[in-house]
Design an enzyme around this catalytic site. Structure first.
Site, short mmCIF file in Angstrom:
data_model
loop_
_atom_site.label_atom_id
_atom_site.label_comp_id
_atom_site.label_asym_id
_atom_site.label_seq_id
_atom_site.Cartn_x
_atom_site.Cartn_y
_atom_site.Cartn_z
N ARG A 103 -27.55 -51.44 -29.34
CA ARG A 103 -26.50 -51.11 -28.39
C ARG A 103 -25.91 -49.73 -28.70
O ARG A 103 -26.04 -49.21 -29.80
CB ARG A 103 -25.42 -52.18 -28.33
CG ARG A 103 -24.66 -52.44 -29.61
CD ARG A 103 -23.49 -53.41 -29.38
NE ARG A 103 -23.86 -54.64 -28.70
CZ ARG A 103 -23.27 -55.11 -27.60
NH1 ARG A 103 -22.29 -54.45 -27.04
NH2 ARG A 103 -23.64 -56.24 -27.07
N LYS A 137 -15.30 -55.19 -24.85
CA LYS A 137 -14.57 -55.50 -23.62
C LYS A 137 -13.21 -56.13 -23.94
O LYS A 137 -12.25 -55.92 -23.22
CB LYS A 137 -15.38 -56.47 -22.75
CG LYS A 137 -16.41 -55.76 -21.90
CD LYS A 137 -16.90 -56.67 -20.78
CE LYS A 137 -18.25 -57.23 -21.11
NZ LYS A 137 -18.83 -58.06 -20.07
N GLU A 159 -21.76 -59.93 -17.48
CA GLU A 159 -20.82 -61.03 -17.28
C GLU A 159 -19.59 -60.43 -16.60
O GLU A 159 -19.03 -59.45 -17.09
CB GLU A 159 -20.43 -61.65 -18.63
CG GLU A 159 -19.52 -62.82 -18.41
CD GLU A 159 -19.07 -63.52 -19.68
OE1 GLU A 159 -19.59 -63.22 -20.77
OE2 GLU A 159 -18.18 -64.38 -19.56
#
Ligand code: ATP
Ligand code: MG
Length: 566
Positions: free
Chosen positions: A271, A281, A46
């Site tokens: 992850r 982020k 994204e």
């Protein structure tokens, strides 16, 4: 060092094990059974921030797996959130993936390219009675959704007719309704034990300008609606994503089955988490916006741009991804594993040079005043093909302030009054005197004698002396600035609400007035070196001829492990 053996590395050989993992096993099965004929993956960022080392793991996995199976990997921007996304991010992401060594050829896609198609798919679902327009607001939808132990409640709008839904959905698109007043929801099952299946929202109304589609749309697809269909449209065979999407998989399957379109297989993996690092982020953005770091590419950031400016090589990051592998269980990798991958790469390729960070003047009394010798130095003892270079030697040198002690403790093998050391690539010297600042008492100069018989390479140079130190010739040295970086956080797990309190106040030390060997005057941004005995350094992007700036990339050894062991 013994304690820092990288995880996943064979201790004896230091080799990375073969890339077997559960994802490749699934792929092998799918190819064998004929479920899919090729391997087609995608990396779907994204564009709402810069990529970080966690994304690098996913990039290496998606592009790397496709490559090894002679398949292909798409780059697709999941740009369904116009208010958080920006073209700056789109550009940096592409640049970073290329730098890592991967390429999507002509397969660059955007979820926003599919807005029209997704709209058509939504109409198909409405026609099948599998989607409806809801007038509940976000708060009410949350309320109706139920909990893990309680089933949800049907919305009073759930049973609108197909005609009414088609009409309202079209008018949503035309902009007749304000933000948040209506949604389109999938009609699945409000009592499903999986909350993701309780009539998830597919579209929301948002009168916002999109960085690609501008004002064409005022309804935007939710990620859960856009993602699976985008994968399907691109013919993605193996849709590799992180564990939190495991519970979304039944919904993604439901959508493609209802639509009767190509069915990708989703595979989840854990992850990457790293000690001493924040990876969210949102938090990285906060560090940038609150000026706690110099920007997204601050060399202390775990972003690819930051690691790159710090002096990381693409090879070291790919090696790291190989070494840590992939698994189904969440874990935290020690950041020293990453640093070790970097050291083992730089050790092979970084040219050795001499640089003095904290210079102390040293005069060799018995060396001829105007004499200059060009001495031969090895560029990299690990790689003969990197050759040798000449470095000038003269009467006045700089050595590292730390390499002299007036009253040394036992076992101090560097320079002290009356003691001998070897000057790297030069001669054996002996300290004969110390000059102090008359007011402050600080040592400002050392006096030494050299033994002309002990020139490096001569038989007499073999004489046993305990220490070897580095130096530069004062009249030839070039001035430089060194930015000595350390970990950005000083605790292994900087999580929780107070994460900013664990920022390391000494994560950056700027050292001006360094002296480096003259060959470095021509060094260009991103050139990497090993400063002998000090660490690996690279030329910073701020560096200019006449104003050299070096970043410390990594220390020669894991000093943190030593500190922690006490
Ligand atoms: P957010 O959901 O906050 O936007 P994200 O980490 O999901 O953050 P994306 O841009 O959606 O960010 O990530 C792109 C891809 O990178 C996703 O497929 C995701 O699975 C993968 N990814 C993100 N973070 C990690 C991580 N720490 N380790 C491995 N893969 C990651
Ligand atoms: Mg995401």
């Amino acid at each position: 060092m013994e304690d820092n053996k990288s995880q996943g590395t064979e201790p004896e050989t230091g080799k990375t094990p073969e890339k077997r993992n559960f994802i490749r096993e699934i792929i092998d099965e799918d190819l064998k059974s004929g479920k899919y004929e090729t391997v087609h993956t995608r990396f779907p960022p994204e564009p709402n921030g810069y990529l970080h080392i966690g994304h690098a793991k996913s990039i290496c996995l998606n592009f790397g797996t496709a490559k090894d199976y002679k398949g292909v990997c798409n780059l697709r921007f999941d740009d369904t959130n116009p208010t958080k996304e920006d073209i700056e991010y789109v550009e940096s992401i592409q640049e970073n993936i290329r730098w890592l060594g991967f390429d999507w050829d002509n397969r660059l896609y955007y979820a926003s390219d599919y807005f029209e198609k997704l709209y058509e798919y939504a109409i198909i679902l409405i026609r099948k009675g599998k989607a409806y327009v809801d007038d509940l607001n976000a708060e009410e939808i949350r309320h109706h959704r139920g909990t893990l132990t309680e089933p949800g409640k049907d919305s009073p709008y759930r049973n609108r007719t197909v005609e009414e839904n088609l009409d309202l959905f079209e008018r949503m698109r035309k902009g007749e309704f304000p933000d948040g007043s209506k949604t389109l929801r999938a009609k699945v099952d409000m009592s499903s034990p999986n909350i993701n299946m309780r009539d998830p929202v597919m579209y929301r109304i948002l009168h916002a300008t999109h960085h690609r589609t501008a004002d064409k749309w005022c309804i935007y697809p939710m990620y859960d609606w856009a993602h699976g269909q985008s994968d399907s449209m691109e013919g993605i065979t193996h849709s590799i994503c992180t564990l939190e999407f495991e519970d979304h998989r039944p919904l993604y399957n439901w959508f493609v089955e209802q639509l009767g379109i190509f069915h990708p297989r989703q595979i989840e993996f854990a992850r990457l988490n790293l000690t001493y690092t924040v990876m969210s982020k949102r938090r990285l953005l906060q560090l940038v916006q609150e000026n706690l770091v110099g920007g997204w590419d601050d060399p202390r950031m775990p972003t690819i741009s930051g690691l790159r400016r710090r002096g990381y090589t693409p090879e070291s990051i790919r090696l790291f991804a190989d070494r840590i592998g992939v698994s189904k269980a969440d874990s935290v990798i020690d950041v020293s594993v990453l640093e070790d991958c970097l050291r083992s790469d730089l050790n092979k390729r970084a040219q050795r040079v001499m640089a003095v960070l904290h210079p102390l003047k040293l005069v060799i009394e018995n060396y001829p005043d105007r004499q200059v010798e060009e001495l031969e130095a090895v560029n990299n003892p690990e790689d003969e093909s990197m050759g040798t270079r000449k470095i000038p030697f003269s009467k006045v040198l700089y050595i590292e302030r730390e390499d002299f002690m007036e009253n040394p403790p036992k076992k101090y093998f560097r320079l002290s009054p009356g003691a001998e050391v070897r000057l790297r690539y030069a001669y054996i010297i002996k300290c004969t005197g110390v000059v102090k600042d008359p007011k402050m008492g600080e040592i400002v100069e050392l006096h030494c004698t050299y033994d002309p018989e002990t020139k490096s390479g001569s038989p007499a140079s073999q004489r046993k002396v305990k220490g070897t130190i580095h130096w530069v010739s004062a009249q030839h040295a070039v001035d430089a600035e060194a930015r000595v970086y350390d970990r950005l956080f000083n605790v292994p797990d900087p999580g929780g609400d107070n994460w900013k309190e664990s920022l390391n106040p000494s994560s950056l030390e700027v050292v001006k007035g360094c002296k480096v060997e003259p060959g470095l005057a021509a060094a260009k941004a991103q050139d990497r070196f090993q400063f002998e005995r000090l660490g690996y350094y690279c030329v910073d992007n701020d560096s200019k001829p006449g104003n050299l700036v070096f970043n410390r990339t990594v220390t020669l050894r894991d000093t943190w492990a030593k500190i922690n062991k006490g």
